[in-house]
Motif scaffolding. Structure first.
Motif, PDB file in Angstrom:
ATOM      1  N   ASP A   1       0.801  -1.228   0.000  1.00 30.54           N
ATOM      2  CA  ASP A   1       0.000   0.000   0.000  1.00 30.54           C
ATOM      3  C   ASP A   1       0.831   1.273   0.000  1.00 30.54           C
ATOM      4  OD1 ASP A   1      -2.085  -1.725   0.076  1.00 30.54           O
ATOM      5  OD2 ASP A   1      -2.669  -1.325   2.158  1.00 30.54           O
ATOM      6  N   TYR A   2       2.141   1.166   0.296  1.00 27.61           N
ATOM      7  CA  TYR A   2       2.968   2.379   0.347  1.00 27.61           C
ATOM      8  C   TYR A   2       3.265   2.881  -1.071  1.00 27.61           C
ATOM      9  CZ  TYR A   2       3.759   1.284   5.270  1.00 27.61           C
ATOM     10  OH  TYR A   2       3.596   1.023   6.597  1.00 27.61           O
ATOM     11  N   THR A   3       3.265   4.191  -1.227  1.00 28.86           N
ATOM     12  CA  THR A   3       3.468   4.816  -2.535  1.00 28.86           C
ATOM     13  C   THR A   3       4.652   5.771  -2.507  1.00 28.86           C
ATOM     14  OG1 THR A   3       2.015   6.686  -2.025  1.00 28.86           O
ATOM     15  CG2 THR A   3       0.976   4.691  -2.938  1.00 28.86           C
ATOM     16  N   GLY A   4       4.914   6.368  -3.658  1.00 26.71           N
ATOM     17  CA  GLY A   4       5.966   7.375  -3.732  1.00 26.71           C
ATOM     18  C   GLY A   4       5.683   8.569  -2.854  1.00 26.71           C
ATOM     19  N   GLU A   5       4.413   8.849  -2.621  1.00 29.01           N
ATOM     20  CA  GLU A   5       4.050   9.964  -1.739  1.00 29.01           C
ATOM     21  C   GLU A   5       4.513   9.697  -0.313  1.00 29.01           C
ATOM     22  OE1 GLU A   5       0.080  12.529  -0.389  1.00 29.01           O
ATOM     23  OE2 GLU A   5      -0.094  10.862  -1.815  1.00 29.01           O
ATOM     24  N   ASP A   6       4.384   8.427   0.130  1.00 28.94           N
ATOM     25  CA  ASP A   6       4.875   8.062   1.470  1.00 28.94           C
ATOM     26  C   ASP A   6       6.393   8.217   1.538  1.00 28.94           C
ATOM     27  OD1 ASP A   6       2.369   7.177   2.703  1.00 28.94           O
ATOM     28  OD2 ASP A   6       2.426   5.574   1.224  1.00 28.94           O
TER      29      ASP A   6
ATOM     30  N   GLY B   1      22.800  14.989   3.516  1.00 29.01           N
ATOM     31  CA  GLY B   1      22.081  14.268   2.478  1.00 29.01           C
ATOM     32  C   GLY B   1      22.512  12.812   2.404  1.00 29.01           C
ATOM     33  N   LYS B   2      23.765  12.545   2.746  1.00 28.60           N
ATOM     34  CA  LYS B   2      24.252  11.172   2.736  1.00 28.60           C
ATOM     35  C   LYS B   2      23.522  10.332   3.769  1.00 28.60           C
ATOM     36  CE  LYS B   2      28.447   8.387   3.140  1.00 28.60           C
ATOM     37  NZ  LYS B   2      29.913   8.389   3.391  1.00 28.60           N
ATOM     38  N   ALA B   3      23.283  10.911   4.966  1.00 32.29           N
ATOM     39  CA  ALA B   3      22.557  10.188   6.006  1.00 32.29           C
ATOM     40  C   ALA B   3      21.124   9.910   5.569  1.00 32.29           C
ATOM     41  CB  ALA B   3      22.571  10.999   7.306  1.00 32.29           C
ATOM     42  N   SER B   4      20.496  10.897   4.928  1.00 27.32           N
ATOM     43  CA  SER B   4      19.141  10.710   4.426  1.00 27.32           C
ATOM     44  C   SER B   4      19.095   9.635   3.347  1.00 27.32           C
ATOM     45  CB  SER B   4      18.606  12.035   3.874  1.00 27.32           C
ATOM     46  OG  SER B   4      17.278  11.897   3.417  1.00 27.32           O
ATOM     47  N   LYS B   5      20.103   9.627   2.485  1.00 29.79           N
ATOM     48  CA  LYS B   5      20.168   8.618   1.428  1.00 29.79           C
ATOM     49  C   LYS B   5      20.353   7.226   2.026  1.00 29.79           C
ATOM     50  CE  LYS B   5      22.582   7.439  -2.839  1.00 29.79           C
ATOM     51  NZ  LYS B   5      23.685   7.794  -3.769  1.00 29.79           N
TER      52      LYS B   5
ATOM     53  N   THR C   1      18.273   3.819   1.279  1.00 31.41           N
ATOM     54  CA  THR C   1      18.934   2.586   0.842  1.00 31.41           C
ATOM     55  C   THR C   1      18.473   1.392   1.669  1.00 31.41           C
ATOM     56  OG1 THR C   1      20.883   3.849   0.136  1.00 31.41           O
ATOM     57  CG2 THR C   1      21.175   1.498   0.493  1.00 31.41           C
ATOM     58  N   ARG C   2      18.316   1.593   2.976  1.00 33.37           N
ATOM     59  CA  ARG C   2      17.865   0.494   3.843  1.00 33.37           C
ATOM     60  C   ARG C   2      16.426   0.098   3.533  1.00 33.37           C
ATOM     61  NH1 ARG C   2      20.186   4.246   8.218  1.00 33.37           N
ATOM     62  NH2 ARG C   2      22.418   3.862   7.983  1.00 33.37           N
ATOM     63  N   LEU C   3      15.582   1.086   3.282  1.00 35.69           N
ATOM     64  CA  LEU C   3      14.194   0.787   2.932  1.00 35.69           C
ATOM     65  C   LEU C   3      14.116   0.123   1.560  1.00 35.69           C
ATOM     66  CD1 LEU C   3      12.609   4.070   4.272  1.00 35.69           C
ATOM     67  CD2 LEU C   3      11.992   1.779   5.031  1.00 35.69           C
TER      68      LEU C   3
ATOM     69  N   ARG D   1       5.742  -2.031  -6.862  1.00 35.79           N
ATOM     70  CA  ARG D   1       6.930  -1.287  -7.266  1.00 35.79           C
ATOM     71  C   ARG D   1       7.684  -0.845  -6.025  1.00 35.79           C
ATOM     72  NH1 ARG D   1       6.566   4.257  -6.732  1.00 35.79           N
ATOM     73  NH2 ARG D   1       8.290   4.496  -8.187  1.00 35.79           N
ATOM     74  N   ASN D   2       8.952  -0.498  -6.238  1.00 32.11           N
ATOM     75  CA  ASN D   2       9.810  -0.013  -5.152  1.00 32.11           C
ATOM     76  C   ASN D   2       9.775   1.515  -5.156  1.00 32.11           C
ATOM     77  OD1 ASN D   2      11.818   0.659  -3.349  1.00 32.11           O
ATOM     78  ND2 ASN D   2      13.295  -0.816  -4.129  1.00 32.11           N
ATOM     79  N   PRO D   3       9.099   2.147  -4.176  1.00 38.58           N
ATOM     80  CA  PRO D   3       8.984   3.616  -4.191  1.00 38.58           C
ATOM     81  C   PRO D   3      10.262   4.336  -3.782  1.00 38.58           C
ATOM     82  CG  PRO D   3       7.937   2.744  -2.226  1.00 38.58           C
ATOM     83  CD  PRO D   3       8.383   1.554  -3.028  1.00 38.58           C
ATOM     84  N   PHE D   4      11.312   3.599  -3.380  1.00 44.75           N
ATOM     85  CA  PHE D   4      12.528   4.242  -2.876  1.00 44.75           C
ATOM     86  C   PHE D   4      13.643   4.282  -3.915  1.00 44.75           C
ATOM     87  CE2 PHE D   4      10.158   2.557   0.688  1.00 44.75           C
ATOM     88  CZ  PHE D   4      10.047   3.678   1.484  1.00 44.75           C
TER      89      PHE D   4
END
Length: 544
Positions: free
Chosen positions: A230-235, A277-281, A285-287, A302-305
């Motif tokens: 159910d998760y999307t790119g918006e999430d 930004g590296k920490a956010s990336k 990556t983990r998700l 699909r993979n939203p990440f």
């Protein structure tokens, strides 16, 4: 060999050693232009056949080089010429013709694959158009039939109950045909993440699992716990926006139980610096790893990440080497911690400053790692096998290049390092530095020293851009500033071998024929390290 990449399957085959110098590479790699494994296997067989023909032709060309001498002598002569690229023009033309023929056959094969893919896609599109046309016509008819059945059901005078039942069954069948199949139910994110981590934990360090678990906890906090389908790119976008608002010190205190909203509110109120930004990336990556795990199982659409997400991965703190002023500050101030002695501190820092060894490599040194090779005392960075009662002792160097031999220069010999190793061996100690212990989730021997060293340099006013790893920068910079040519010159490959770098020079000569650097050359590298006179390791160890 069949290799699966995100872009599709690829064919990979190693080149025999005797052909590598002329071909200029160690392996052959071609795209199979498909994501289907069974189709990729069939195409790989064709690629394998063409590649085998290439090797046979080269072998025949080598054999046919005989003109006036015996066949064996001719083959040896050709192989020597091939290894040095000193081929006769006729031989060069023959060899180039073989390679060009192979390349043209491969390109033709790839072109056929692309044509087949295009034809298949066109057929799929035509089928889709026909099905869509049928569905457009059936849909209104089903609605009309449903209305008729409803009216007939209300008409008590109707005697065609059997016909009505059959009609209802036909409508139900048509409805089922029109409606797409229900997707396979997917697990809740909390369940899916725990299952994924249980699999990943078999091959990952505890600290890596803890990082994944923290990311997943924050994701549930921000986006809620729902089925993963159910998760999307918006999430994903909401998660990215919220995490980028966290303060830079986020995650430093394990006892901090505040939510993302509370941490963000504090950062806004105090105008704190935000995470990189590296920490956010890394969170993305983990998700993404979790979604990739469930994609082949058909549990997500699909993979939203993945996709067009942008992150500023520029390092906020640039790591710099230690300046002479910093080294002077370090040596003029006594080591303030009691759990680790001044002597141990000085020797660890001294080894790093002259060899560029990594912190954990030094802290894990064992008596048997200090050996004499060709009359040269060296440190051997090698694999550690664990004792039965201590599985955490198992350890591999950081990379294949990390396993190496590091000769000791005179300043390190003067510290008494060799004598210290002999005493430790006589006392049957497992490790050189007896004051260090395995600590932390990853059971590192450098954990406490790393924390104390960081506190020490901060107290001395040395900035965040100088860390223990900066000694490695010092060694690399000093060695690479020595010109390669002339007396005392150092080759780039020697320096890479000394530091445990994989190296940037990927020439055939380096890759195929330059497997080991002679110990005398490594000793030249070690002896080339020099510091100002004040950098006295005995003084650093508190012996003066």
């Amino acid at each position: 060999m069949l290799i699966r990449l995100q872009s599709g399957f690829h064919f990979r085959r190693g080149i025999p050693v005797r052909f590598r110098p002329a071909l200029g590479k160690r392996e052959i790699w071609h795209s199979l232009e498909t994501l289907d494994r069974n189709l990729a296997r069939t195409r790989a067989c064709a690629m394998y056949g063409l590649t085998s023909q290439l090797f046979e032709c080269i072998s025949l060309a080598m054999s046919s080089s005989e003109e006036t001498s015996s066949l064996n002598k001719a083959v040896e002569t050709f192989q020597e010429a091939l290894a040095t690229f000193d081929l006769h023009p006729v031989q060069q033309d023959l060899f180039q013709s073989i390679v060009q023929t192979y390349d043209s056959e491969i390109q033709a094969l790839k072109a056929r694959y692309k044509t087949m893919n295009a034809e298949h896609l066109l057929a799929r599109m035509e089928d889709h158009q026909r099905v869509s046309s049928v569905l457009e016509k059936i849909g209104p008819e089903i609605n009309a039939l449903t209305d008729i059945i409803h009216k007939l059901g209300k008409d008590k005078r109707s005697s065609g109950e059997e016909a009505l039942t059959k009609l209802s069954e036909q409508v139900a069948a048509l409805t089922q045909l029109v409606q797409p199949p229900a997707p396979k139910p997917s697990p809740l994110f909390s369940e899916a993440s725990e299952t994924f981590l249980s699999v990943k934990a078999k091959k990952s360090k505890p600290s890596v699992i803890a990082e994944h678990r923290n990311t997943y906890r924050r994701f549930v906090e921000i986006c809620g716990d729902r089925p993963i389908r159910d998760y999307t790119g918006e999430d994903a976008g909401t998660f990215k926006d919220m995490m980028e608002q966290l303060p830079v010190h986020y995650g430093k205190n394990r006892k901090d139980t505040r939510t993302v909203a509370e941490l963000t509110a504090e950062a806004n109120r105090k105008n704190l610096e935000r995470i990189s930004g590296k920490a956010s990336k890394n969170h993305f990556t983990r998700l993404s790893a979790l979604w990739r795990h469930y994609e082949p199982l058909g549990l997500i659409d699909r993979n939203p990440f993945v996709g067009g997400w942008k992150f500023d991965t520029t390092a906020k703190t640039q790591r710099l080497r230690w300046s002479n002023d910093d080294l002077m500050t370090l040596i003029e101030n006594p080591w303030p911690f009691q759990t680790i002695s001044q002597a141990t501190f000085g020797l660890i820092v001294g080894i790093a400053s002259y060899t560029g060894m990594r912190e954990e490599e030094i802290c894990r040194l064992r008596p048997q790692d200090i050996v004499q090779i060709q009359d040269v005392w060296c440190i051997v960075v090698q694999v550690h096998r664990a004792h039965k009662e201590a599985p955490w002792e198992s350890w591999d160097p950081k990379t294949e290049a990390g396993a190496r031999i590091v000769p000791l220069c005179q300043p390190l010999l003067d510290t008494g390092l060799v004598e210290m190793a002999k005493r430790a061996k006589n006392q049957r100690r497992r490790y050189l530095f007896k004051e260090l212990n395995f600590t932390g989730m990853d059971m590192k021997r450098s954990g406490i020293f790393q924390r104390n060293f960081s506190s020490f340099k901060s107290r001395l006013g040395i900035g965040r851009e100088k860390v223990f790893h900066s000694f490695r920068h010092n060694v690399s910079t000093k060695l690479r500033n020595i010109h390669e040519h002339g007396d005392g010159g150092l080759r780039e490959s020697w320096i890479d071998d000394f530091l445990g770098h994989e190296g940037l020079n990927k020439s055939v000569g380096n890759i195929v024929y330059f497997d080991d650097v002679d110990i005398t050359n490594l000793k030249r590298v070690a002896d080339s390290m020099s510091y100002p006179e004040f950098w006295d390791l005995k003084r650093l160890m508190g012996k003066q």
